[in-house]
Design a protein around this motif. Structure first.
Motif, mmCIF file in Angstrom:
data_model
loop_
_atom_site.group_PDB
_atom_site.id
_atom_site.type_symbol
_atom_site.label_atom_id
_atom_site.label_comp_id
_atom_site.label_asym_id
_atom_site.label_seq_id
_atom_site.Cartn_x
_atom_site.Cartn_y
_atom_site.Cartn_z
ATOM 1 N N HIS A 146 0.832 -1.209 -0.058
ATOM 2 C CA HIS A 146 -0.073 0.090 -0.152
ATOM 3 C C HIS A 146 1.004 1.284 0.006
ATOM 4 N N LYS A 147 0.746 2.004 -0.921
ATOM 5 C CA LYS A 147 1.417 3.303 -1.059
ATOM 6 C C LYS A 147 1.219 4.328 0.442
ATOM 7 N N ASP A 167 -0.095 -0.714 -5.366
ATOM 8 C CA ASP A 167 -0.195 0.514 -5.933
ATOM 9 C C ASP A 167 0.953 1.833 -5.818
ATOM 10 N N ASP A 212 4.077 3.390 -6.660
ATOM 11 C CA ASP A 212 4.661 4.087 -8.044
ATOM 12 C C ASP A 212 6.004 3.637 -7.946
ATOM 13 N N ASP A 232 -2.212 -5.855 -10.072
ATOM 14 C CA ASP A 232 -3.006 -4.938 -9.129
ATOM 15 C C ASP A 232 -2.905 -5.106 -7.763
#
Length: 627
Positions: A341-342, A387, A389, A384
């Motif tokens: 999780h970002k 997330d 980047d 998926d």
């Protein structure tokens, strides 16, 4: 040094190789800093409403209440959009059930309870990113190794005589130690064990750390306490004692490559293979299991799991070989910590823990994709599932710190990982197709094969020139540069070889069978065959360069898959270039015994090809198209 007659060289360890330049301690520290100081994923929705609506940068100088744009235009500075977005995310997060816990309780968190406390911190965060659990845990062999055990006690456990020599249990240990060579009896002496352990640690940081920079060399050396006390000393948080399984893992890695006189005598006695090194691997795995490394989400456990996987035998056909258990354990721990999780990654306050977890995540992500493709397994991660980047670097970020890696070095590092991630996604896609039972039954769909050919060709055009071996190869390349470039180059080319083997085995399925489609099938087969042959020749040439410099003797399981697959194809085609792969695998066997058997199998395959008269036939007959 007591009971020791070897002299360590100027680099601080007993490993030496003529003409080989290994990283100094300052370079080792820079490698780790480069791996961990990459910035976390950027937070979104921070601009004010006026700047957002006009799509301009929302730059707020220190001491100002408004950004420059709002001040110059005299706009009111509001954040309604950001607040609405944040509240939506928080409410969605509160609705998600969480089962993560580092306690012994097995009851999951209820769906109605929020995982965020009054300090905006998940309940598992302190346990996961703080000190590891200090509970007492029983291990095998009668030794009481637990989280409070001192380093000397751990060394006594790891270097104890082989258990198979139980007849000497109540006598002198020396006869039992004879299994490990003439010098192994010196391991009875505590001072010798400490000196030997320090030697293995230095070998680890000289060789393994350059490829797997998961540890901070300065902190590890400072926290490696070898004082013979009954309890661990009380020290500052930044100098907390090392996890026992982490120390064992580092020592086992060092024993793989060290040329300490004790290990040299061990190899001389046992046909070139170190029985002590094998015992350390087995004891490291058992210690990690007993300390629940594979079960409790913890940053230490992530690093230990990812380091144990390539330490083992890499042949999946062998019972104690590669089966992906520790890699999957590391991924499960990362998912348990929600590193995918970002928002969680960005909220880790400790830059050391955050940087290590960023590097660990991408190492696990890439390893999962490539191993699934090589060994035809279902990938544990999907596109998926995260997330985060990929890294972005401000070229001026480190100008104030001349000791930090230069922006050029960081951008080169980032370029490599972007290219590796792009290739990993292709391999992950192919692995999902090869894993399906329908592929084994009916073949690979034509449209999928055409897509793989297109994706691999595009990757070559975009990335290979930047991360592969350049045409003007420098003769004075150091160990790190040579192995890194050759490994990236070979990792791309072996993809064609593995894809060809899969097409040869499964065939290509096309449900329409018009004349144009049949031509496409033959064209695709021919294209993959040609690419696989050229790729195998390329890998053989790279392996020859690394072998001539003695580098594969020091490679922590990076190039072996490429050498094995390329060697198998060249042997089937009766190509003399196969001997470069054979010599490479023989050199690999210094640390990975199973590669010697691979070399023998490839040699036999080549001899059969010559005997069958395939030397003059440059084309391999691919099995006919399946109905």
């Amino acid at each position: 040094m007591q009971n020791g007659d070897h002299v360590r060289n100027d680099s601080g360890h007993s490993f030496s190789h003529p003409g080989l330049v290994l990283p100094t301690q300052s370079v080792q520290n820079q490698i780790h800093e480069l791996a961990k100081t990459l910035p976390p994923p950027r937070k979104q929705n921070t601009a004010c409403d006026a700047c957002r609506s006009r799509k301009v940068k929302c730059n707020r100088l220190p001491g100002q209440d408004k950004p420059q744009h709002c001040l110059s235009k005299n706009y009111p500075c509001t954040h309604f959009v950001q607040q609405a977005t944040s509240e939506k995310k928080r409410s969605a997060a509160a609705r998600r059930p969480r089962n993560i816990s580092t306690s012994s309780s097995s009851s999951p968190v209820s769906a109605s309870s929020s995982p965020i406390n009054e300090h905006n911190t998940p309940p598992w965060f302190k346990a996961a990113f703080g000190p590891w659990n200090s509970g007492r845990l029983q291990t095998y062999g009668g030794h009481n190794i637990n989280m409070q055990s001192t380093t000397p006690t751990l060394l006594h456990h790891l270097f104890a005589q082989p258990e198979s020599d139980s007849t000497f249990m109540f006598k002198s240990r020396s006869p039992g130690y004879a299994t490990w060579g003439d010098m192994a009896s010196k391991l009875e002496d505590e001072a010798f064990r400490a000196e030997f352990a320090l030697d293995l640690v230095e070998v680890y940081f000289q060789i393994v750390h350059t490829r797997l920079p998961l540890l901070n060399p300065l902190q590890f050396r400072a926290r490696l306490n070898l004082q013979a006390t009954q309890q661990r000393p009380v020290i500052a948080k930044q100098d907390e004692p090392l996890h026992p399984a982490l120390i064992a893992t580092v020592l086992a890695w060092g024993a793989k490559f060290s040329e300490h006189p004790l290990l040299v005598a061990d190899r001389d006695r046992n046909g070139g293979q170190s029985q002590l090194a094998k015992a350390l691997i087995d004891r490291t795995r058992e210690l990690a299991e007993s300390l629940k490394v594979h079960r409790i989400p913890n940053t230490n456990h992530v690093v230990i799991s990812l380091l144990i996987e390539p330490l083992q035998c890499q042949d999946p056909r062998i019972d104690n070989g590669f089966h992906g258990f520790w890699l999957n354990s590391g991924i499960r721990n990362l998912l348990g910590l929600q590193i995918n999780h970002k928002s969680v990654m960005a909220d880790i306050k400790d830059p050391e823990a955050r940087g290590t977890m960023i590097f660990a995540w991408w190492m696990a992500c890439l390893s999962d994709a490539f191993s699934s493709f090589y060994y035809r397994r279902k990938p544990m991660l999907d596109d998926d599932d995260y997330d985060i980047d990929f890294y972005t670097v401000d070229p001026s970020a480190n100008e104030a710190d001349p000791a930090a890696p230069s922006p050029r070095e960081q951008l080169e590092f980032l370029g490599y990982y972007r290219a590796a991630h792009a290739l990993a996604r292709i391999c992950r896609t192919i692995a999902r197709q090869l894993w399906k039972p329908s592929t084994d039954q009916d073949g690979i769909p034509l449209e999928a094969v055409l897509s793989y050919i297109s994706d691999l060709s595009q990757w070559r055009n975009e990335h290979l020139s930047r991360v592969g071996v350049p045409p003007n190869l420098e003769a004075n390349w150091d160990f790190v540069s040579a192995v890194s470039a050759c490994a990236s180059d070979a990792q791309y080319h072996v993809t064609w070889v593995v894809l060809f083997v899969a097409i040869d085995e499964f065939g290509i399925r096309d449900d329409t069978f018009p004349p144009s489609s049949i031509d496409q099938v033959e064209t695709a087969k021919r294209k993959v065959m040609e690419e696989a042959l050229q790729a195998s020749l390329r890998i053989a040439a790279l392996a020859g360069v690394l072998t001539s410099n003695g580098y594969l003797k020091l490679d922590p399981a990076v190039m072996h898959v490429s050498c094995i697959n390329a060697g198998n194809l060249l042997a089937r085609l009766g190509r003399p270039e196969v001997f470069q792969c054979i010599k490479a695998l023989e050199q690999y066997s210094y640390a990975y015994e199973e590669t010697r058997e691979h070399a023998r199998e490839i040699t036999r395959e080549y001899e059969v090809a010559i005997w069958l008269g395939l030397l003059d036939n440059p084309r391999l007959v691919i099995s006919s198209q399946r109905p």
